[in-house]
Design an enzyme around this catalytic site. Structure first.
Site, PDB file in Angstrom:
ATOM      1  N   SER A 121      -9.892  -0.392   7.118  1.00 22.65           N
ATOM      2  CA  SER A 121      -9.467  -0.236   5.812  1.00 22.65           C
ATOM      3  C   SER A 121      -8.879  -1.136   5.170  1.00 22.65           C
ATOM      4  O   SER A 121      -8.469  -1.412   4.133  1.00 22.65           O
ATOM      5  CB  SER A 121      -8.298   0.927   5.731  1.00 22.65           C
ATOM      6  N   LYS A 151       0.899  -1.190   0.023  1.00 23.97           N
ATOM      7  CA  LYS A 151       0.029   0.019  -0.181  1.00 23.97           C
ATOM      8  C   LYS A 151       0.955   1.280  -0.135  1.00 23.97           C
ATOM      9  O   LYS A 151       1.939   1.189   0.794  1.00 23.97           O
ATOM     10  CB  LYS A 151      -1.103   0.020   1.057  1.00 23.97           C
ATOM     11  N   SER A 205      -9.851   2.210   2.919  1.00 26.23           N
ATOM     12  CA  SER A 205      -8.618   2.916   1.833  1.00 26.23           C
ATOM     13  C   SER A 205      -7.723   1.735   1.172  1.00 26.23           C
ATOM     14  O   SER A 205      -7.105   2.406   0.432  1.00 26.23           O
ATOM     15  CB  SER A 205      -8.127   3.827   2.746  1.00 26.23           C
TER      16      SER A 205
END
Length: 492
Positions: free
Chosen positions: A179, A80, A155
């Site tokens: 997330s 990420k 996210s």
């Protein structure tokens, strides 16, 4: 042999048995990304092919010499884009960090490199992890591999979409209020948030420091337990890092829930929960009951206070954490300005997106002198009460079972038009972060539109093994379903 239809552990075994080379595994990822990325947009940065192959050859040599023997040696991974990676662009999907190349690597990523991981690239996300859809990214929205007209969640939507589209075997995400778990639910993959402090936050660009936690995203529970074992460690560089001696998470991969007490909060099954999601969750509970678990409904309480408490605390911490992005030391700086304060103002106004600005403003407001007691201190008290409610629940139950999200993945554009509705979508995940607990989401069914439904299992602090065992046992009752994009033929 379809390399990318394997789980990470299966691919690691094939590499060890010399059925696949590390170079072939990396090349398969790059080919798939080239073919699917236009449809998915799961990556902000894909590393240079030469650099990837150089790393693949280096890892292959270490495997051949017997230096690398772990289950993930040679397996490609995506990270990420809010985890620092030395020499690799790290943007947090924000214009304000469009050119930021860190001088160091996050500890969790270093731990993966130490066991032979080959980093393929950095995945797309909601800007600074603020959002639940991966639509607030400065680099464009990520799309759900099950239906590209729908969001992947957020996210960590880029990481989940990349795994679901089989661009990479596994990825790392971060979880501040769900997330990892919510996008895993939307994308039909498995994602895990460990107990707060189990994985070092050093090198993770902070959103809410008391809530953020790095965790694995993969196709199954075995992969998640194996990855967590690799990334979990005590780290002197992180003052919140825990020194644990029970990190053998793969030992919990046992198909046995006989006598395990599982509680379902009645509050999680009420108004706002989609009927098809509810049916799938109750069906999963029945499957565990058939295997010998004792399943009961109970009243958890305080659920309606979790969202306001979370957004007050998270936004307060974000307003403090994001003050460092000012156009002075690194990142975006406005082209024209008149004096230092004007440069701060213009750089931040032009560099941050609307959702980040909204949360900074909310955070600054609740920390201001007239409102600190009324909002921030009250939210901290609610946080303590939520932890107490979970403590009481775990005195009776080994695991708490419920949905990961009230609905399946919404259509692109639906959530951003109503931020409050987007915030309410986190209702089943944020309490876990407020209480610092471990949680795992895994697929448990499909809705009538053909979109995945995720089951969430929550454990007490340090009790990851309970949720891994329950998740693994449930997983044995169903087969992994590949997304339509994963099944799409890739020209090699």
């Amino acid at each position: 042999m379809n390399i990318l239809s394997m789980t990470a552990v299966e691919l690691g075994r094939a590499i060890k048995e010399k059925k696949v080379t590390v170079r072939e595994a990396a090349a398969a990822c790059l080919t798939t990304i080239r073919n699917k990325e236009e449809m998915v947009n799961g990556f902000v940065t894909v590393l240079d092919e030469e650099a990837i192959m150089r790393r693949a050859d280096e890892v292959q040599q270490l495997i051949d010499s017997g230096e690398l023997t772990g289950p993930l040696a040679g397996v490609p991974v995506a990270i990420k884009d809010n985890m620092c990676t030395r020499g690799i662009l790290t943007t947090c999907a924000s214009k304000i960090l469009y050119n930021f190349i860190p001088a160091y690597t996050a500890t969790a990523v270093k731990n993966l490199e130490a066991v032979g991981a080959v980093i393929i690239g950095k995945t797309n996300m909601d800007e600074f992890a603020m959002g639940s859809t991966t639509e607030t990214s400065a680099f464009g929205e990520t799309k759900n591999p099950w239906d590209t007209g729908h969001v992947p969640g957020g996210s960590s939507g880029g990481s989940c979409a990349a795994v679901a589209a089989e661009e990479v075997p596994y990825a790392l995400g971060s979880d501040t209020g769900g997330s990892i778990r919510q996008p895993s639910s939307f994308c039909g993959v498995t994602g895990m948030k460990p107990t707060y402090g189990t994985v070092s936050r050093y090198g993770l660009i902070a959103y809410g420091s008391s809530l953020d936690q790095i965790g694995p995203i993969a196709k199954d529970v075995t992969d998640c337990a194996t990855i967590l074992e690799a990334i979990a460690s005590h780290d002197d560089s992180d003052s919140t890092s825990l020194d644990r001696n029970d990190l053998d998470f793969t030992a919990a991969l046992v198909d046995d829930v006989k006598g395990m007490k599982i509680g379902i909060p009645g509050d999680y099954l009420g108004e706002g929960l989609d009927g098809e999601v509810k049916a799938a969750i109750l069906s999963a509970a029945k499957a565990l009951e058939k295997k010998g678990a004792i399943v009961e409904e109970f009243d958890l309480g305080l659920v309606e206070y979790a969202i306001p408490a979370y957004y007050v605390i998270a936004c307060a911490e974000a307003s403090s954490n994001l003050s460092r992005f000012d156009g002075v030391k690194y990142g975006y700086r406005t082209a024209e300005y008149d004096g230092l304060h004007n440069m701060y103002k213009k750089s931040r106004s032009e560099g941050f997106g609307p959702e980040v600005k909204r949360r900074i403003m909310l955070g600054s407001f609740v920390l201001s002198s007239g409102y600190y007691d009324a909002y921030y201190l009250k939210a901290l008290r609610v946080k303590a009460l939520i932890k107490k409610a979970f403590d009481e629940a775990f005195s009776k139950y080994d695991v708490i079972l419920g949905p990961a999200a009230p609905t399946t993945a919404p259509k692109l554009g639906e959530s951003l038009s109503d931020p409050i509705k987007m915030y309410l979508g986190d209702i089943y995940t944020i309490s876990v972060n407020l209480a610092g607990l471990p949680g795992i989401t895994l697929p448990c069914g499909m809705d009538s539109q053909g979109l995945p439904i995720g089951l969430q299992l929550i454990g007490d602090c340090f009790m990851e093994k309970n949720i891994i065992r329950a998740a693994y046992s449930f997983e044995q009752t169903r087969e992994y379903k590949h997304s339509p994009l994963a099944d799409k033929e890739v020209a090699r």
